[in-house]
Design a protein around this motif. Structure first.
Motif, mmCIF file in Angstrom:
data_model
loop_
_atom_site.group_PDB
_atom_site.id
_atom_site.type_symbol
_atom_site.label_atom_id
_atom_site.label_comp_id
_atom_site.label_asym_id
_atom_site.label_seq_id
_atom_site.Cartn_x
_atom_site.Cartn_y
_atom_site.Cartn_z
ATOM 1 N N TRP A 255 -45.322 -19.655 -21.094
ATOM 2 C CA TRP A 255 -45.028 -20.378 -19.853
ATOM 3 C C TRP A 255 -45.616 -21.773 -19.935
ATOM 4 N N GLN A 256 -45.080 -22.659 -19.114
ATOM 5 C CA GLN A 256 -45.617 -24.007 -19.038
ATOM 6 C C GLN A 256 -45.353 -24.592 -17.657
ATOM 7 N N PHE A 257 -46.173 -25.552 -17.290
ATOM 8 C CA PHE A 257 -46.027 -26.182 -15.989
ATOM 9 C C PHE A 257 -44.831 -27.130 -15.977
ATOM 10 N N ARG A 258 -44.155 -27.195 -14.820
ATOM 11 C CA ARG A 258 -43.028 -28.099 -14.651
ATOM 12 C C ARG A 258 -43.125 -28.816 -13.310
ATOM 13 N N THR A 259 -42.370 -29.881 -13.199
ATOM 14 C CA THR A 259 -42.217 -30.589 -11.936
ATOM 15 C C THR A 259 -41.497 -29.695 -10.932
ATOM 16 N N VAL A 260 -41.801 -29.871 -9.663
ATOM 17 C CA VAL A 260 -41.176 -29.079 -8.593
ATOM 18 C C VAL A 260 -39.651 -29.099 -8.737
ATOM 19 N N GLY A 261 -39.049 -27.902 -8.776
ATOM 20 C CA GLY A 261 -37.603 -27.777 -8.885
ATOM 21 C C GLY A 261 -37.103 -27.576 -10.296
ATOM 22 N N PHE A 262 -37.998 -27.675 -11.285
ATOM 23 C CA PHE A 262 -37.588 -27.527 -12.679
ATOM 24 C C PHE A 262 -38.089 -26.223 -13.298
ATOM 25 N N GLY A 263 -38.723 -25.403 -12.498
ATOM 26 C CA GLY A 263 -39.115 -24.065 -12.929
ATOM 27 C C GLY A 263 -38.459 -23.036 -12.033
ATOM 28 N N HIS A 264 -38.379 -23.360 -10.747
ATOM 29 C CA HIS A 264 -37.761 -22.495 -9.747
ATOM 30 C C HIS A 264 -36.864 -23.335 -8.849
ATOM 31 N N SER A 265 -35.885 -22.697 -8.250
ATOM 32 C CA SER A 265 -34.869 -23.411 -7.480
ATOM 33 C C SER A 265 -35.443 -24.016 -6.205
ATOM 34 N N LEU A 266 -34.726 -24.994 -5.668
ATOM 35 C CA LEU A 266 -35.149 -25.581 -4.400
ATOM 36 C C LEU A 266 -35.068 -24.567 -3.266
ATOM 37 N N LYS A 267 -34.193 -23.574 -3.397
ATOM 38 C CA LYS A 267 -34.162 -22.503 -2.392
ATOM 39 C C LYS A 267 -35.487 -21.762 -2.385
ATOM 40 N N GLU A 268 -36.038 -21.482 -3.572
ATOM 41 C CA GLU A 268 -37.337 -20.809 -3.635
ATOM 42 C C GLU A 268 -38.436 -21.700 -3.069
ATOM 43 N N TRP A 269 -38.342 -22.990 -3.338
ATOM 44 C CA TRP A 269 -39.333 -23.911 -2.760
ATOM 45 C C TRP A 269 -39.170 -24.019 -1.244
ATOM 46 N N ALA A 270 -37.927 -23.965 -0.764
ATOM 47 C CA ALA A 270 -37.706 -23.958 0.685
ATOM 48 C C ALA A 270 -38.331 -22.717 1.314
ATOM 49 N N ASP A 271 -38.207 -21.585 0.632
ATOM 50 C CA ASP A 271 -38.810 -20.343 1.139
ATOM 51 C C ASP A 271 -40.337 -20.461 1.177
ATOM 52 N N ILE A 272 -40.914 -21.090 0.146
ATOM 53 C CA ILE A 272 -42.367 -21.280 0.093
ATOM 54 C C ILE A 272 -42.837 -22.137 1.255
ATOM 55 N N LEU A 273 -42.160 -23.249 1.471
ATOM 56 C CA LEU A 273 -42.575 -24.171 2.530
ATOM 57 C C LEU A 273 -42.346 -23.566 3.913
ATOM 58 N N SER A 274 -41.278 -22.796 4.062
ATOM 59 C CA SER A 274 -41.044 -22.106 5.335
ATOM 60 C C SER A 274 -42.114 -21.062 5.591
ATOM 61 N N ALA A 275 -42.524 -20.354 4.525
ATOM 62 C CA ALA A 275 -43.585 -19.357 4.667
ATOM 63 C C ALA A 275 -44.898 -20.016 5.056
ATOM 64 N N LEU A 276 -45.163 -21.198 4.510
ATOM 65 C CA LEU A 276 -46.379 -21.928 4.889
ATOM 66 C C LEU A 276 -46.375 -22.236 6.377
ATOM 67 N N ARG A 277 -45.268 -22.783 6.859
ATOM 68 C CA ARG A 277 -45.199 -23.126 8.283
ATOM 69 C C ARG A 277 -45.282 -21.875 9.140
ATOM 70 N N LEU A 278 -44.601 -20.817 8.738
ATOM 71 C CA LEU A 278 -44.636 -19.567 9.503
ATOM 72 C C LEU A 278 -46.047 -19.000 9.559
ATOM 73 N N SER A 279 -46.834 -19.231 8.504
ATOM 74 C CA SER A 279 -48.204 -18.712 8.456
ATOM 75 C C SER A 279 -49.181 -19.566 9.262
ATOM 76 N N GLY A 280 -48.707 -20.713 9.754
ATOM 77 C CA GLY A 280 -49.575 -21.583 10.535
ATOM 78 C C GLY A 280 -50.103 -22.774 9.770
ATOM 79 N N TYR A 281 -49.762 -22.877 8.482
ATOM 80 C CA TYR A 281 -50.199 -24.038 7.693
ATOM 81 C C TYR A 281 -49.232 -25.181 7.950
ATOM 82 N N ASP A 282 -49.722 -26.262 8.524
ATOM 83 C CA ASP A 282 -48.873 -27.415 8.826
ATOM 84 C C ASP A 282 -49.598 -28.684 8.395
#
Length: 322
Positions: A255-282
């Motif tokens: 495995w290796q590190f990548r820039t946002v969107g080049f390892g996982h889809s933007l849909k997965e990143w959207a889910d991550i950011l939505s989960a952050l907001r849902l958890s109260g992290y803003d």
């Protein structure tokens, strides 16, 4: 949420030039290294703690550009059995906490550290298997004799200075999973939380959204890094996820590190950011660049562009449809 960047990737730029550059790129927050592994190219804690005029000018340079400092970062290993390394990591952590209070920065990011396996050890020891049973004995000794006692004192110091500690869940360190973070938090208090980086969750086989739900339920996310990881299953089959090859071995690493969107889809990143907001992290989503397949500038700008597509940035409105 605010989009930010961990500015150590621009260590070659003078402080104010760096601020202008990231502001022009579209970020609203900066996470600044004060020493340890990140270095202190843009911030000399000794200088700022001793000179009120320089401290004021430092704050003004950030504020005049409409930026905020999301965190000060001094990743190190204060539990290292190498006393010189441990002292340097401890000293910079204490200075960074004091500086964060003066700068009104709410979070100091670092690593939990990793002790040795006995009092006479020369190197850190990271047990990751429960058998043979001596590994469990080492782990028990580390937590009871080193990890919890150290962070009780360090956590108390941070609380006295109105600062939270964001521990990056990073392989090789004692706190590297949601479970280990919550174990330390239970022993030390709510001053301890995560500087959560999905890239380190993915390579450990942890789903970031799941980690966010676990930690968010406890209010245990103090800061967030935006970095991606790509996993090559063929190389995993050869080396496993605990691949010890150099990061420079791009073609053979598991495995290796990548820039946002080049390892996982933007849909997965959207889910991550939505989960952050849902958890109260803003709070701030801080870009960290460690992508060997892209230049610093390109990787950073692509991360900004990708995150802007999926990151909620406005305050929540009333549910008009309810």
């Amino acid at each position: 949420m605010k989009l930010g960047v961990f500015t150590v990737l621009f260590s070659q730029k003078p402080f104010e030039e760096m601020l202008d550059y990231v502001k022009d790129a579209g970020v609203e927050a900066v996470e600044i290294g004060t020493g340890g592994y990140p270095g202190s190219a843009h911030c000399n804690p000794d200088e700022l703690l001793e000179d009120a005029g320089k401290l004021k000018a430092f704050k003004k340079a950030v504020a005049d550009r409409g930026l905020v400092i999301s965190a000060l970062s001094c990743h190190g290993n204060p539990l290292n059995p190498n006393k010189e390394h441990a002292k340097a990591s401890h000293d910079i952590l204490m200075k960074t906490v004091r500086l964060a209070e003066k700068l009104e920065v709410p979070v100091v990011n670092t690593f939990s550290g990793t002790p040795g396996d006995h009092e006479g050890a020369r190197y850190p020891n990271w047990p990751v298997a429960p058998w043979p049973p001596e590994y469990r004995e080492v782990l028990k000794w580390q937590w009871e004799e080193k990890i919890i006692p150290y962070w009780k004192e360090a956590g108390k110091f941070a609380e006295e200075h109105h600062v939270k500690i964001g521990l990056e869940l990073h392989g090789g360190f004692s706190v590297h999973t949601p479970a280990t973070l919550l174990k330390l938090r239970e022993a030390v208090g709510e001053v301890i939380g995560a500087n959560l980086d999905p890239s380190h969750m993915w390579w450990q086989g942890i789903e970031p959204v799941g980690a966010i739900k676990i930690l968010g339920k406890e209010g245990a996310i103090h800061h967030f890094h935006a970095k991606d990881t790509v996993i090559d299953q063929d190389n995993v089959n050869m080396y496993g996820l605990t691949d010890m090859q150099s990061y420079e071995n791009l073609q053979s690493r598991a495995w290796q590190f990548r820039t946002v969107g080049f390892g996982h889809s933007l849909k997965e990143w959207a889910d991550i950011l939505s989960a952050l907001r849902l958890s109260g992290y803003d709070y701030v989503v801080s870009i960290e660049h460690e992508d060997a397949l892209m230049s610093i500038d390109e990787g950073f700008r692509k991360a900004v562009a990708n995150l802007k597509q999926v990151m909620p940035s406005e305050s929540l409105s009333e549910m008009w449809w309810v």
